[in-house]
Design a protein around this motif. Structure first.
Motif, PDB file in Angstrom:
ATOM      1  N   CYS A   1      35.625  40.148  34.410  1.00  0.00           N
ATOM      2  CA  CYS A   1      36.093  39.106  35.317  1.00  0.00           C
ATOM      3  C   CYS A   1      37.366  38.504  34.721  1.00  0.00           C
ATOM      4  O   CYS A   1      37.438  38.303  33.508  1.00  0.00           O
TER       5      CYS A   1
ATOM      6  N   LEU B   1      40.057  35.676  33.607  1.00  0.00           N
ATOM      7  CA  LEU B   1      40.005  34.292  33.163  1.00  0.00           C
ATOM      8  C   LEU B   1      41.305  33.976  32.436  1.00  0.00           C
ATOM      9  O   LEU B   1      42.133  34.847  32.234  1.00  0.00           O
TER      10      LEU B   1
ATOM     11  N   HIS C   1      41.049  38.989  30.650  1.00  0.00           N
ATOM     12  CA  HIS C   1      39.740  39.334  31.216  1.00  0.00           C
ATOM     13  C   HIS C   1      38.656  38.960  30.215  1.00  0.00           C
ATOM     14  O   HIS C   1      38.900  38.899  29.007  1.00  0.00           O
ATOM     15  N   LEU C   2      37.465  38.765  30.724  1.00  0.00           N
ATOM     16  CA  LEU C   2      36.349  38.340  29.886  1.00  0.00           C
ATOM     17  C   LEU C   2      36.148  39.274  28.696  1.00  0.00           C
ATOM     18  O   LEU C   2      35.937  38.813  27.572  1.00  0.00           O
TER      19      LEU C   2
ATOM     20  N   ASP D   1      37.773  29.653  33.592  1.00  0.00           N
ATOM     21  CA  ASP D   1      37.447  30.466  34.766  1.00  0.00           C
ATOM     22  C   ASP D   1      38.376  30.078  35.912  1.00  0.00           C
ATOM     23  O   ASP D   1      37.984  29.391  36.841  1.00  0.00           O
TER      24      ASP D   1
ATOM     25  N   ARG E   1      35.222  32.462  39.881  1.00  0.00           N
ATOM     26  CA  ARG E   1      34.224  33.509  40.160  1.00  0.00           C
ATOM     27  C   ARG E   1      33.247  33.724  39.011  1.00  0.00           C
ATOM     28  O   ARG E   1      32.120  34.164  39.228  1.00  0.00           O
ATOM     29  N   LEU E   2      33.688  33.486  37.787  1.00  0.00           N
ATOM     30  CA  LEU E   2      32.895  33.867  36.619  1.00  0.00           C
ATOM     31  C   LEU E   2      31.542  33.171  36.552  1.00  0.00           C
ATOM     32  O   LEU E   2      30.516  33.815  36.344  1.00  0.00           O
TER      33      LEU E   2
ATOM     34  N   TYR F   1      27.941  35.184  36.870  1.00  0.00           N
ATOM     35  CA  TYR F   1      26.995  35.217  35.765  1.00  0.00           C
ATOM     36  C   TYR F   1      25.788  34.294  35.982  1.00  0.00           C
ATOM     37  O   TYR F   1      24.948  34.167  35.104  1.00  0.00           O
TER      38      TYR F   1
END
Length: 159
Positions: free
Chosen positions: A40, A42, A54-55, A112, A116-117, A121
């Protein structure tokens, strides 16, 4: 040889390395223990500078705890756990993930920015995802204590 476009990640739900879910049914979304960490976007905020990433850019080959919060602050018990695990020579990284950008937060944190993150999760403030060095989820908690994380890491190492 494996063609990554023709394969998918394997979820090891029955792995003895996984932490036991202490809150069965508590998560309505997110990767289960044994699953590969989903990606995701970020924003990474380090030293006052921000960059989109990204994560999985936050995860390195060590045990990684993603701590979700509203403001990027991490409870003192988690900071103490990080010091304890490092003194035990265990590779561990504590990563704060925040729902909103807080310019006044002095520490490095990860924002985030897409919104969306947290939903992806099933996270809320206080949620922790513990990731193994191979990128699979070791455990997850909505209200984790440092002892839960330490126990999960020690269990995985001694299984």
């Amino acid at each position: 040889m494996i063609n990554p476009r023709q394969t998918s990640a394997i979820t090891y739900t029955a792995s003895p390395l996984n932490a036991t879910e202490t809150e069965p049914g508590a998560f309505t979304a997110g990767p289960v223990p044994g699953a590969v960490l989903p990606e995701c976007p970020l924003t990474i905020v380090e030293g006052g500078n921000a960059r989109e990433a990204h994560l999985t850019d936050l995860v390195s080959p060590c045990f990684t705890a993603l701590h979700f919060s509203e403001d990027g602050r991490v409870p003192a018990e988690f900071s103490a756990l990080e010091e304890t695990l490092h003194s035990e020579k265990l590779p561990f990284k504590l990563i704060p993930v925040t729902a909103h950008l807080h310019p006044e937060t002095q520490s490095d944190h990860n924002w985030d920015h897409t919104g969306r993150l947290f939903a992806m999760y099933g996270a809320k403030a206080g949620t922790v995802y513990l990731v193994r060095p191979d990128g699979h989820v070791l455990g997850r908690w909505h209200a984790a204590a440092a002892a839960d994380i330490a126990a999960a890491i020690h269990h995985a190492l001694h299984t």
